[in-house]
Design a protein around this motif. Structure first.
Motif, PDB file in Angstrom:
ATOM      1  N   SER A 146      -0.956  -2.710  23.052  1.00  0.00           N
ATOM      2  CA  SER A 146      -0.741  -3.949  23.909  1.00  0.00           C
ATOM      3  C   SER A 146       0.646  -4.711  23.538  1.00  0.00           C
ATOM      4  CB  SER A 146      -2.038  -4.788  23.992  1.00  0.00           C
ATOM      5  OG  SER A 146      -1.580  -5.760  24.952  1.00  0.00           O
ATOM      6  N   LYS A 190       2.982   4.222  32.378  1.00  0.00           N
ATOM      7  CA  LYS A 190       2.863   4.364  30.681  1.00  0.00           C
ATOM      8  C   LYS A 190       2.246   5.815  30.633  1.00  0.00           C
ATOM      9  CE  LYS A 190       1.602  -0.106  28.847  1.00  0.00           C
ATOM     10  NZ  LYS A 190       0.710  -0.869  27.754  1.00  0.00           N
ATOM     11  N   LEU A 206       0.215  -0.039  35.951  1.00  0.00           N
ATOM     12  CA  LEU A 206       0.948  -0.046  34.624  1.00  0.00           C
ATOM     13  C   LEU A 206       0.533   1.145  33.800  1.00  0.00           C
ATOM     14  CD1 LEU A 206       2.720  -1.519  32.550  1.00  0.00           C
ATOM     15  CD2 LEU A 206       0.432  -2.997  31.879  1.00  0.00           C
ATOM     16  N   HIS A 207      -0.969   1.463  33.820  1.00  0.00           N
ATOM     17  CA  HIS A 207      -1.510   2.543  33.305  1.00  0.00           C
ATOM     18  C   HIS A 207      -0.781   3.976  33.538  1.00  0.00           C
ATOM     19  CE1 HIS A 207      -5.000   0.243  31.735  1.00  0.00           C
ATOM     20  NE2 HIS A 207      -4.171  -0.073  30.759  1.00  0.00           N
ATOM     21  N   ASP A 219       4.968  -4.524  28.233  1.00  0.00           N
ATOM     22  CA  ASP A 219       4.256  -4.146  29.665  1.00  0.00           C
ATOM     23  C   ASP A 219       5.175  -4.927  30.864  1.00  0.00           C
ATOM     24  OD1 ASP A 219       2.321  -3.013  28.195  1.00  0.00           O
ATOM     25  OD2 ASP A 219       0.800  -4.462  28.463  1.00  0.00           O
TER      26      ASP A 219
END
Length: 604
Positions: free
Chosen positions: A124, A110, A106-107, A129
């Motif tokens: 967040s 992003k 996920l990071h 997400d």
């Protein structure tokens, strides 16, 4: 298009009902499978509680490029499911992706959004997400598939709404051998601004999208949507209203406007009326179960109104519908009318469970029905014997024909069925009060016997398998007398379109794409089965007054003429709403997308 072109339709509402896009995709699928056959696939999020209802997995994958791509995704550690979407009229192949991915992936996704597209997603946000996670796995899947197939085979990815499309800008940035189409059914900023900005529709072109996105706390989402529109080979929308929003908020004029449609034309004449009667009986049974323990409602003197859609209290017109229905109640009480109106509100809101007293009322009503059938079965032969016997010339005393056992059974059933208190307004225990329940409390719409208008708030979608009505949504629609959709923001309006096409008259608005389409079509000009509320230039108070007048007139016509109005639409109008016709428009868009994605090849 080449015969072996692979077409992927990607939407957040594939196997995941939330609102109108679910209806749109579901209605389109049978025509798509007929047209593209085994080369047509859908991609959506894997939501376990939704998937278990209508998804059947394929256990053994074959040795095809798509199967190899799916296996590759599994080996990377992501959850992905391949199978069939079990719709009534088609079973298309579908890929469901768990949108919750590990934090490292996920990071990384992003970071890519920031590095390649200058979109910050550091804050967040659970839903955002998931959207990014879904997009990242979709990107990996399509990238691997393109590697696996022959270089001469084409792939088209058709995305619906920004939530499904976060993979599109990155696939474009990496110059993937892929043609892309993006359909926006409603802009994100449009949804927020329409219900909060005065004179929104006359001021659309004056808004600064960046400023408004920040003001409403949706800057990241708005930037994603804008980037998707920018990078798509073809941009499509569903109405002139959304086309204007696209220019202002997304910085691009759509290449095409293609409205929603239906797969199969509804029946006509007596078929429509017979289906109404059959389905109304089921609604009657539900109402009797819920109301009869407290007081009686006569079925032949009761009208069923309903409104439905995504829970957007102002945008969907729930606010003015409730205000108008409260005023209708005052009018009917003042006139001492013997007509009753039940308003059903069908939407989706978080709840704990169905209220036990609702379930008990339905169960006791069914038990009462069984007992009545049992008594009838025993009485029949006894009445026959009495009539054909020596006392045949006398009217039999029914009390003497019923033995003590049957009388005791009947009295117990009746005692269990009756209850003190009013029928519940809400069928489920909500997690918290909302605008609908608060309005009903304040307006005194609590299903009192003396009130002519009753309200049933059903905060869940209607599906036959789990429905309190023992029917599916379209059967429910056919059983009602009037659909109410006076939306403040409705780029198209699938619910209103479906309702009138299945024989039930509707109230819509001049902002609704469908409402405008119907009013601008020559054959539908002045059609009394589609009433239109003016909301573009009229205040909410004036809209309530107009809607109250429509309700009152509808009740008066039913009361005076004692007939059940059904909607019958002219053939030319129906033809323009069939996917068999509309699909040609999308076929042209797919060809344009291929041309733009491979301009040098000159193949299209």
């Amino acid at each position: 298009m080449k015969a072996n072109t692979l077409l992927f339709e990607i939407a957040w509402e594939v196997c995941n009902q939330i609102g109108g896009i679910f209806t749109f995709i579901k209605s389109k699928v049978p025509t798509m499978t007929d047209t593209y056959g085994d080369n047509y696939f859908l991609i959506g999020p894997y939501i376990p509680e939704k998937a278990k209802l209508d998804f059947r997995p394929i256990r053994d994958l074959d040795n095809t490029p798509l199967s190899n791509a799916i296996q590759h995704i599994k080996m990377l550690g992501f959850e992905i499911h391949y199978g069939y979407w079990l719709l009534e009229e088609a079973h298309p192949k579908v890929i469901l992706i768990n949108p919750v991915i590990n934090m490292e992936a996920l990071h990384a996704a992003k970071a890519t959004l920031w590095q390649h597209h200058e979109i910050s997603a550091l804050e967040s946000n659970a839903l955002l997400d998931q959207v990014i996670g879904f997009g990242e796995v979709t990107r990996l899947l399509l990238t691997k598939l393109i590697e696996e197939i022959d270089i001469n085979q084409d792939v088209i990815a058709h995305y619906h709404e920004w939530m499904s499309a976060t993979s599109l800008p990155e696939l474009s940035w990496r110059q993937a051998r892929l043609a892309t189409v993006f359909t926006t059914h409603a802009t994100l900023l449009g949804r927020y601004l329409a219900s909060n900005e005065p004179d929104y529709f006359s001021k659309i072109s004056t808004f600064d999208w960046t400023q408004k996105a920040r003001e409403y706390g949706i800057e990241t989402q708005a930037k994603i949507e804008r980037n998707v529109a920018k990078h798509a080979n073809v941009l499509v929308t569903n109405s002139a209203l959304t086309a204007t929003e696209c220019e202002t908020f997304l910085g691009r004029r759509p290449d095409s406007i293609v409205h929603s449609g239906i797969h199969r034309k509804p029946g006509v004449g007596h078929e429509v009326f017979e289906k109404h009667l059959q389905n109304r009986e089921k609604i009657d049974a539900f109402i009797k179960a819920l109301f009869s323990p407290s007081y009686q409602l006569k079925s032949d003197k009761t009208l069923y109104f309903f409104t439905s859609g995504r829970y957007e209290f102002r945008n969907k017109g729930f606010d003015i519908t409730l205000q108008a229905i409260a005023r209708l109640n005052e009018v009917l009480v003042r006139r001492q009318s013997d007509i009753r109106v039940v308003l059903f509100i069908i939407t989706k809101k978080p709840f704990y469970n169905i209220k036990p007293d609702v379930l008990e009322a339905r169960q006791r009503f069914q038990e009462l029905q069984k007992i009545c059938k049992k008594i009838s079965a025993k009485l029949g032969p006894r009445m026959y014997a009495n009539v054909t016997g020596s006392a045949g010339h006398k009217l039999p005393d029914l009390n003497q024909l019923i033995d003590d056992e049957l009388q005791m059974t009947w009295r117990q059933a009746l005692a269990n069925f009756k209850r003190k208190g009013l029928p519940p307004v809400t069928t489920h225990h909500l997690l918290e009060q909302d605008d609908i329940t608060m309005f009903c409390d304040q307006a005194g719409l609590n299903n009192k016997e003396e009130d002519r208008v009753k309200v049933i708030y059903h905060p869940d979608f209607i599906e036959r398998a789990i429905s309190l009505f023992s029917m599916d949504y379209l059967e429910f629609v056919r059983g009602c007398h009037l659909g109410v959709f006076p939306s403040l923001y409705e780029p198209w309006g699938n619910a209103a379109m479906e309702t009138v096409l299945h024989g039930t008259p509707v109230v819509t608005s001049d902002i609704s794409g469908f409402g405008r389409f119907a009013s601008e079509t020559a054959d539908m000009d002045g059609n009394h089965q589609i009433k239109t509320i003016k909301r573009r230039e009229q205040s909410s108070e004036d809209a309530v007054i107009q809607l109250t007048e429509i309700f009152t007139q509808f009740v008066e016509e039913f009361e005076d003429q004692s007939y059940i109005p059904r909607a019958t639409l002219p053939k030319p109008f129906l033809d323009t709403l069939c996917w068999s016709e509309l699909q040609q428009r999308y076929h042209e868009n797919y060809r344009l997308a291929l041309l733009r994605s491979q301009p040098v090849a000159g193949l299209y």
